[in-house]
Design an enzyme around this catalytic site. Structure first.
Site, PDB file in Angstrom:
ATOM      1  N   ALA A  87     -30.770  81.508  67.532  1.00 56.04           N
ATOM      2  CA  ALA A  87     -30.289  82.876  67.714  1.00 56.04           C
ATOM      3  C   ALA A  87     -29.795  83.074  69.134  1.00 56.04           C
ATOM      4  O   ALA A  87     -30.314  82.470  70.076  1.00 56.04           O
ATOM      5  CB  ALA A  87     -31.406  83.877  67.413  1.00 56.04           C
ATOM      6  N   GLU A 120     -29.892  74.991  57.052  1.00 57.99           N
ATOM      7  CA  GLU A 120     -29.399  75.889  56.019  1.00 57.99           C
ATOM      8  C   GLU A 120     -28.850  77.121  56.730  1.00 57.99           C
ATOM      9  O   GLU A 120     -29.390  77.541  57.741  1.00 57.99           O
ATOM     10  CB  GLU A 120     -30.513  76.334  55.057  1.00 57.99           C
ATOM     11  N   ASN A 125     -22.928  84.147  56.158  1.00 59.77           N
ATOM     12  CA  ASN A 125     -22.845  84.045  57.615  1.00 59.77           C
ATOM     13  C   ASN A 125     -21.693  83.106  57.986  1.00 59.77           C
ATOM     14  O   ASN A 125     -21.895  81.970  58.401  1.00 59.77           O
ATOM     15  CB  ASN A 125     -24.171  83.563  58.209  1.00 59.77           C
ATOM     16  N   TYR A 132     -20.987  75.717  63.180  1.00 53.62           N
ATOM     17  CA  TYR A 132     -21.541  74.421  62.797  1.00 53.62           C
ATOM     18  C   TYR A 132     -20.438  73.444  62.391  1.00 53.62           C
ATOM     19  O   TYR A 132     -20.485  72.270  62.759  1.00 53.62           O
ATOM     20  CB  TYR A 132     -22.586  74.583  61.697  1.00 53.62           C
TER      21      TYR A 132
END
Length: 171
Positions: A87, A120, A125, A132
């Site tokens: 985060a 995951e 999102n 990623y």
């Protein structure tokens, strides 16, 4: 993802000026929990973080200007690492700090002899998925109904992995 968000995700991270990566510990947990609750619709609980630390998971905090700017939590397996949580505080999003946190994770994973990083991410999102993918992760499948989505509903997770060569230095 198209448009300016893509450019932000692909931008090189800014230099860490006045910032430091430190090991997450009990002293960080109040700030970590506040951030977790501010950035996720279904945040981890304090118990989740306490359990992760008690299990010896790799957990680091990014401190910028004397405040928590981000963190990650990862679990080492036999020859892989599973990224459990990453985060970045809202004020620092879109500026390359998630990439910097990931680079620290990848360095640690290589030092542990891991050949893969797994994660995951919520199907919805798209920003995280774009990050990623820009880091080289590949989509491998879906975990149906993996995440809570409110109102008794569930959301699928995209399973992604990144092959890392143990012992190689980070770019």
């Amino acid at each position: 993802m198209n448009g300016p968000e893509t450019a932000l995700v692909q931008a090189a991270p800014p230099p860490v000026t006045g910032g430091v990566l430190e090991t997450m510990d009990a002293a960080n947990l109040d700030a970590v929990l506040r951030m977790e609750q501010s950035v996720y619709s279904h945040p981890w609980t304090l118990g989740n973080f306490v359990d992760a630390l008690a299990c010896g998971y790799e957990a680091r905090c990014l401190i910028l200007n004397d405040e928590l700017a981000g963190y990650f939590v990862a679990m080492k397996g036999v020859d892989e690492v599973h990224l459990l949580n990453l985060a970045v505080a809202t004020a620092y999003q879109g500026k390359g700090w998630a990439r910097l946190l990931h680079d620290a994770l990848a360095r640690w994973a290589r030092e542990q002899g891991a050949g893969w990083i797994w994660l995951e991410v919520r199907v919805g999102n798209l920003r995280a998925q774009a990050l990623y993918e820009s880091l080289g992760y590949r989509r491998l499948g879906l975990r149906r109904d993996y995440y809570p989505a409110g109102g008794g509903r569930r959301e699928d997770a995209v399973v992604m992995s990144l092959h890392i060569a143990a012992g190689e230095s980070m770019p």
